[in-house]
Scaffold this motif. Structure first.
Motif, mmCIF file in Angstrom:
data_model
loop_
_atom_site.group_PDB
_atom_site.id
_atom_site.type_symbol
_atom_site.label_atom_id
_atom_site.label_comp_id
_atom_site.label_asym_id
_atom_site.label_seq_id
_atom_site.Cartn_x
_atom_site.Cartn_y
_atom_site.Cartn_z
ATOM 1 N N PRO A 144 0.838 -1.210 0.000
ATOM 2 C CA PRO A 144 0.000 0.000 0.000
ATOM 3 C C PRO A 144 0.870 1.257 0.000
ATOM 4 C CG PRO A 144 0.063 -0.962 2.197
ATOM 5 C CD PRO A 144 0.839 -1.889 1.295
ATOM 6 N N VAL A 145 0.278 2.358 -0.423
ATOM 7 C CA VAL A 145 0.955 3.660 -0.434
ATOM 8 C C VAL A 145 0.066 4.590 0.386
ATOM 9 C CG1 VAL A 145 1.871 5.525 -1.862
ATOM 10 C CG2 VAL A 145 1.790 3.177 -2.761
ATOM 11 N N LEU A 146 0.512 4.945 1.579
ATOM 12 C CA LEU A 146 -0.389 5.633 2.494
ATOM 13 C C LEU A 146 0.096 7.020 2.892
ATOM 14 C CD1 LEU A 146 -1.058 2.476 4.679
ATOM 15 C CD2 LEU A 146 -2.555 3.429 2.915
ATOM 16 N N ASP A 147 1.393 7.163 3.095
ATOM 17 C CA ASP A 147 1.932 8.427 3.590
ATOM 18 C C ASP A 147 2.278 9.338 2.408
ATOM 19 O OD1 ASP A 147 3.302 9.908 5.979
ATOM 20 O OD2 ASP A 147 4.749 9.919 4.319
ATOM 21 N N LEU A 148 1.864 10.583 2.487
ATOM 22 C CA LEU A 148 2.040 11.482 1.341
ATOM 23 C C LEU A 148 3.505 11.739 1.027
ATOM 24 C CD1 LEU A 148 -0.772 14.150 1.915
ATOM 25 C CD2 LEU A 148 -0.719 12.265 0.285
ATOM 26 N N ASP A 155 11.990 5.338 -4.313
ATOM 27 C CA ASP A 155 11.726 3.893 -4.371
ATOM 28 C C ASP A 155 10.341 3.535 -3.834
ATOM 29 O OD1 ASP A 155 12.265 4.745 -1.852
ATOM 30 O OD2 ASP A 155 13.518 3.017 -1.286
ATOM 31 N N ALA A 156 9.456 4.519 -3.800
ATOM 32 C CA ALA A 156 8.121 4.238 -3.253
ATOM 33 C C ALA A 156 7.382 3.260 -4.151
ATOM 34 C CB ALA A 156 7.326 5.540 -3.152
ATOM 35 N N PRO A 157 6.589 2.361 -3.547
ATOM 36 C CA PRO A 157 5.703 1.541 -4.399
ATOM 37 C C PRO A 157 4.750 2.455 -5.149
ATOM 38 C CG PRO A 157 5.168 1.273 -2.054
ATOM 39 C CD PRO A 157 6.405 2.109 -2.113
ATOM 40 N N LEU A 158 4.329 2.028 -6.330
ATOM 41 C CA LEU A 158 3.538 2.913 -7.184
ATOM 42 C C LEU A 158 2.059 2.530 -7.189
ATOM 43 C CD1 LEU A 158 6.018 3.179 -10.187
ATOM 44 C CD2 LEU A 158 5.535 4.943 -8.463
ATOM 45 N N VAL A 159 1.210 3.517 -7.047
ATOM 46 C CA VAL A 159 -0.235 3.280 -7.105
ATOM 47 C C VAL A 159 -0.625 2.898 -8.531
ATOM 48 C CG1 VAL A 159 -2.518 4.288 -6.690
ATOM 49 C CG2 VAL A 159 -0.584 4.955 -5.235
ATOM 50 N N HIS A 160 -0.008 3.574 -9.489
ATOM 51 C CA HIS A 160 -0.241 3.264 -10.900
ATOM 52 C C HIS A 160 1.129 2.979 -11.531
ATOM 53 C CE1 HIS A 160 -4.455 4.550 -10.715
ATOM 54 N NE2 HIS A 160 -4.020 5.487 -9.897
ATOM 55 N N GLY A 360 -0.001 17.243 -6.105
ATOM 56 C CA GLY A 360 -1.039 16.218 -5.984
ATOM 57 C C GLY A 360 -0.396 14.842 -5.922
ATOM 58 N N VAL A 361 -0.789 14.037 -4.944
ATOM 59 C CA VAL A 361 -0.116 12.761 -4.682
ATOM 60 C C VAL A 361 -1.124 11.616 -4.700
ATOM 61 C CG1 VAL A 361 1.368 11.519 -3.056
ATOM 62 C CG2 VAL A 361 1.455 14.026 -3.162
ATOM 63 N N PHE A 362 -0.778 10.546 -5.413
ATOM 64 C CA PHE A 362 -1.614 9.341 -5.387
ATOM 65 C C PHE A 362 -1.293 8.494 -4.170
ATOM 66 C CE2 PHE A 362 -1.513 10.157 -10.046
ATOM 67 C CZ PHE A 362 -2.873 10.338 -10.226
ATOM 68 N N THR A 363 -2.330 7.965 -3.538
ATOM 69 C CA THR A 363 -2.168 6.992 -2.459
ATOM 70 C C THR A 363 -3.171 5.868 -2.686
ATOM 71 O OG1 THR A 363 -3.806 8.128 -1.085
ATOM 72 C CG2 THR A 363 -1.489 8.738 -0.750
ATOM 73 N N THR A 364 -3.008 4.775 -1.979
ATOM 74 C CA THR A 364 -3.974 3.673 -2.121
ATOM 75 C C THR A 364 -5.091 3.840 -1.095
ATOM 76 O OG1 THR A 364 -2.507 2.349 -0.745
ATOM 77 C CG2 THR A 364 -2.374 2.005 -3.130
ATOM 78 N N GLY A 705 -3.727 0.031 5.114
ATOM 79 C CA GLY A 705 -4.624 0.745 4.212
ATOM 80 C C GLY A 705 -6.082 0.389 4.391
ATOM 81 N N ASN A 706 -6.410 -0.254 5.530
ATOM 82 C CA ASN A 706 -7.828 -0.507 5.828
ATOM 83 C C ASN A 706 -8.421 0.723 6.483
ATOM 84 O OD1 ASN A 706 -7.751 -3.395 5.183
ATOM 85 N ND2 ASN A 706 -6.419 -3.516 6.996
ATOM 86 N N LEU A 707 -9.650 1.025 6.120
ATOM 87 C CA LEU A 707 -10.339 2.149 6.736
ATOM 88 C C LEU A 707 -10.831 1.705 8.116
ATOM 89 C CD1 LEU A 707 -11.410 5.064 6.422
ATOM 90 C CD2 LEU A 707 -13.509 4.073 5.490
ATOM 91 N N VAL A 708 -10.179 2.240 9.154
ATOM 92 C CA VAL A 708 -10.519 1.837 10.525
ATOM 93 C C VAL A 708 -11.870 2.419 10.935
ATOM 94 C CG1 VAL A 708 -9.784 1.955 12.933
ATOM 95 C CG2 VAL A 708 -8.080 1.688 11.125
#
Lengths: 794, 158
Positions: A144-148, A155-160, A360-364, A705-708
């Protein structure tokens, strides 16, 4: 052209506290919510949603669901992709913006918890929900990509993955002098980082859509709980390839929106596609917890803000760096929301340099988009909070530092450093009135006593002197901002043969009381009774043109369009009256709906009689079309700029972190008021939402990345006991850019209240060494802030 | 399937229902009484509040079979011969609704309060409505409406 209705005094509708026409069916339960709609053969749709924030879809098999009782059809994302294109983003804010595909149902990858992966269609809603369990999906989890900030690392994992970056765009606005140069002149520089937590709109009516097809002619009626039926129609035509003129979109009674229904949702497109494939009517209604995952969120920003000022507290420059969480996809106006805020950071203040950048930043996570105020609450929060901090740094009263910088009454119209022209305003008057109602000096004296005594319950006072921009929007400005539509609004007046009136508006209300206010506006211009007017809206057949309701634009643009259309009716009627009364048009008076010939008052015709005469057309002027109906499309020349002063007093228990709002006073200037009752109600509602951001609400995700906060039981929507009594008053400085002098009110309370409340909390704790509390200011956060300040000073 | 007989807004119904069918869906989908809306799935919001045997319940957390033999009143059963109840009038007159989605539940919950406590103060009203969410009004006018209805009812009974 003179507005002759201004001759009327006692019976003027504008400014009157009219009770709402809308209420009768709402208090008796005779409503027309989308979920109430049922037709013969209706099928129900349910969505299977990803339980993971980020995963590759290895396999989807919907066939086991088809075995379940009552199931009629089931589709994977790949099945649906044959007929459905990507969901639209209509606001590509920069030329090189990264715009990923957004399939209505995921095909290869899921990118947030709740991203749909399959669709089941069954004969009732229970059967559809049951059959979801049978769909087989194999996921291969991805990071998951969570922190802006982490999302922007090399080297961040990519949302797209296909886009090679999580950075969607960088949007700068630099005006005035060079900020760094100005900063070198400054005696004091104050820097802060503020967090705008993600919020969930929670319109009381969940989203819903019903599609009824007419297979033989290829026509479809789409009923949707939407704020934007006209925009939705265009976009659904684009996504499905169904010709626009074959689509009718109806927004029946809509139970609140707050921006969350300003959207073109995948579920709407899927419902249309399923109805097309099956040739049957279909319905989808979201459950609330489904909505938390799939209805767009609001806010979600990190704000780094800096002010440079002289030792006397005069602002020299303002620098803002914003990281804005887009979530997993760009929805209808996602990228533009923080850009709207860009124009509002300088607020009511004068300065020499302004330097703004938004990334603007993509996150999961669930996509963000418009939420009450949309960009402007975030901006107002940051500037008002840093003005407090500047005051504290200089040992000034927070109001004094504002006074030293704000635009004075005699300086309007004023060109703000962000490039807006504020047409009118009177910050002094609103502030003086608010101070008197609030008892500012007494509260400050009490605060000082409590501080000296070392009370465990401290008193704090928060100040917010805000402005906002409403009346979205001048179309040329929208062009410059790369928004893919105009900002006009349409109105037409239909004079019926019996003398009754239909006002057709392109705005699409969902609680704002347009039917009542629009009736008041038309009644004054036409001189017909309020009761004789009906307002038609929210149906692309009955009200074919419009740009819908969001951003406090309806009254300013749509209401003004009604005013102009009514004026056109009067002018057409004048021609008929002159003909019938055998008089020159210029010799006619028009008062209270009656044309009379100057000097011979017995020669008269009411406008309602003229509607009938025109209907028969037995004796209309030669060459004139036999109608006095009229239409007006208003393309606004400027935004409008409501403003006001909000004051909040809180008591903060330094031992438990508990916060109690002791008093809340606001004086808003929303220009001329059409209906005071409705304006007050809108302010109350706005305050509730703004206070909720300050103290209660936050969409929280865990590390996976679960919505608590996935249900209303976990997400703190305030109830009656959580909110105080508000004291709301007004000043009236009419807007100069529309005929009504109105400015808009829907978002004022939300925009102004959040910094007033948080400012009050910080003010209470400042003697203990606290200079910020992250929103929402929960008891735990307050308690921790107090404790760490104590530890730091020990 | 289970057989139930229930009286809703003065009309008697006999029905076969699935044991798991929620009362709110029975009212809405089976009887067509759509005046009672659904706002959440965790019985948090109170939009679906109705009266069952004289007590307010959230109809999303009651099964239709539990209403067997009982009497249900929804917002649609309040007005008599077109005459609104004092609460309905007060909600209108105090502008205690905007979108109106929470209104049926608010009115039904407020009826329960006024039965128990015909002369509440503002704090008691706020406390009594803790199970009902509204997103439009900031609650202030709802509180005013309930107080106004209490005052009006006293006038009626005095």
């Amino acid at each position: 052209m003179t507005d002759q209705s201004t001759d009327r005094n006692t019976e003027r509708e504008v400014g009157r506290s009219r009770l709402r026409k809308e209420d009768a069916r709402l208090v008796t339960g005779q409503t027309n919510w989308t979920d109430n709609i049922s037709v013969t053969g209706l099928l129900h749709i349910a969505f299977l949603r990803s339980p993971m924030a980020h995963a590759r879809i290895e396999r989807v098999d919907v066939s086991p669901a088809l075995e379940r009782p009552g199931v009629v059809a089931a589709f994977s994302g790949r099945d649906l992709a044959e007929g459905l294109g990507s969901l639209p983003c209509a606001w590509p804010v920069t030329e090189d913006i990264v715009m990923p595909d957004h399939p209505p149902v995921a095909v290869d990858e899921v990118r947030h918890a709740g991203d749909p992966v399959a669709v089941v269609v069954a004969r009732d809603r229970y059967a559809a929900a049951d059959a979801l369990e049978a769909v087989e999906v194999d996921y291969e989890p991805l990071e998951p990509v969570l922190d802006l900030e982490a999302a922007l690392a090399e080297d961040a994992p990519l949302v797209h993955a296909d886009k090679g970056t999580n950075r969607s765009y960088v949007w700068p606005l630099k005006t005035g002098e060079d900020y760094e140069t100005v900063k070198r002149r400054a005696d004091v520089v104050v820097t802060r980082r503020f967090h705008q937590q993600r919020l969930i709109a929670n319109a009381m009516e969940p989203r819903a859509v019903v599609v009824t097809p007419l297979a033989a002619s290829g026509e479809y009626t789409v009923y949707s709980a939407t704020q934007v039926p006209h925009i939705l129609r265009i976009m659904l035509a684009t996504v499905t390839g169904i010709p626009e003129q074959k689509l009718r979109v109806v927004a029946p009674d809509v139970g609140g929106g707050f921006g969350s229904k300003l959207q073109v949702y995948g579920e709407e497109a899927v419902a249309l596609e399923v109805a097309r494939r099956l040739g049957r009517p279909v319905k989808w209604t979201e459950s609330r917890s489904e909505g938390y995952l799939a209805t767009h969120h609001g806010r979600g920003m990190i704000q780094d803000i800096e002010v440079a000022a002289t030792g006397e507290g005069r602002l020299l420059g303002l620098k803002v760096e914003l990281l804005a969480d887009m979530g997993a996809y760009l929805m209808l106006v996602t990228p533009g929301i923080p850009i709207l805020g860009a124009f509002m950071y300088p607020a009511i203040y004068k300065m020499d340099a302004y330097d703004f950048t938004c990334t603007g930043v993509f996150t999961t996570k669930t996509p963000t988009d418009a939420y009450r105020g949309a960009g402007r609450p975030e901006a107002t929060f940051a500037i008002e909070r840093i003005m407090d901090e500047l005051a504290a740094e200089l040992g000034l009263d927070p109001l004094e530092v504002r006074r030293r910088n704000w635009i004075r009454h005699e300086e309007f119209p004023y060109d703000s450093i962000a490039g807006l022209t504020y047409d009118s305003g009177n910050y002094e008057a609103a502030t003086e009135k608010a101070l008197a109602l609030f008892g500012y000096d007494d509260l400050r004296a009490e605060q000082q006593k409590r501080n000296e005594r070392g009370d465990t319950v401290r008193l704090g006072i928060g100040v917010s002197t805000y402005t906002e921009m409403c009346g979205l929007a001048p179309s040329r400005v929208l062009r410059d901002l790369r928004y893919a539509a105009g900002g006009w609004e349409a109105a037409s007046i239909r004079m019926l043969p019996t003398g009754k009136v239909e006002v057709v508006t392109g705005t699409s209300p969902h609680g704002q009381g347009h039917v009542t206010s629009w009736s008041q506006i038309a009644a004054d211009v036409l001189g017909v009774p309020f009761e004789d007017i009906e307002v038609v809206h929210g149906d692309t057949r009955a009200a074919p043109q419009g740009m819908d309701t969001y951003g406090s634009r309806s009254l300013v643009v749509g209401g003004s369009a009604v005013h102009h259309a009514a004026e056109k009716v009067v002018e057409k009627a004048r021609k008929v009256a002159a003909h019938l009364l055998e008089a020159n048009e210029n010799d006619l008076d028009f008062t209270d709906g009656v044309f009379t010939v100057k000097g011979s008052p017995e020669a008269r015709r009411t406008i309602q009689e003229i509607a009938f005469e025109t209907f028969t057309s037995h004796d209309v002027p030669d060459g004139m079309e036999p109608t006095i109906n009229a239409e007006h499309l208003l393309n606004p020349e400027n935004f409008s700029y409501p403003h006001g002063t909000h004051l909040c007093a809180v008591e903060v228990d330094t031992e438990t972190g508990q916060i109690r709002i002791r008093s809340y006073v606001c004086v808003d200037d929303v220009g001329r008021v059409i209906n005071p009752v409705i304006v007050e109600g809108q302010v109350h509602g706005g305050l509730a939402q703004g206070i909720a951001q300050a103290l209660y609400e936050e969409a929280v995700y865990d590390d996976e990345g679960n919505l608590v906060t996935g249900t209303m039981a976990d997400y703190l929507v305030p109830v009656a006991g959580d909110l105080p009594e508000f004291v709301t008053e007004r000043t009236e400085t009419p807007a100069t850019s529309n005929p009504l002098g109105v400015k808009g009110v829907g978002e004022a309370g939300t925009i102004a209240s959040t910094p007033a409340v948080v400012g009050a909390v910080v003010d209470a704790l400042r003697p203990l060494g606290v200079n910020d509390v992250t929103m929402p200011c929960t008891p735990e956060r307050v308690w921790r802030a107090v404790r760490s300040a104590k530890e730091a000073s020990a | 399937m289970t057989r139930i007989s229930v009286k809703v807004d003065g009309t008697a119904y006999e029905d076969e229902v699935e044991p798991r069918l929620l009362l709110v869906h029975y009212l809405r989908d089976r009887l067509g009484l759509t005046g009672t809306p659904v706002g959440c799935d965790t019985s948090s919001c109170g939009a679906c509040t109705v009266e069952l045997d004289g007590t307010s319940v959230k109809s999303c957390s009651v099964l239709a079979v539990q209403a067997d033999g009982g009497e249900v009143t929804t917002v649609q059963g309040l007005a008599r011969d077109g005459e609104w109840t004092p609460l309905q009038r007060a909600f209108h007159e105090q502008h205690a609704l905007q979108c109106g989605y929470c209104t049926p539940g608010m009115i039904m919950a407020a009826r329960d309060l006024l039965r128990e406590n015909p002369d509440p103060d503002a704090d008691e009203v706020r406390e009594a409505l803790e199970g009902n969410m509204c997103r439009c009004t900031g609650y202030q006018n709802i509180v005013r409406a309930v107080l106004a209805a209490a005052a009006a009812s006293e006038e009626v009974t005095a």
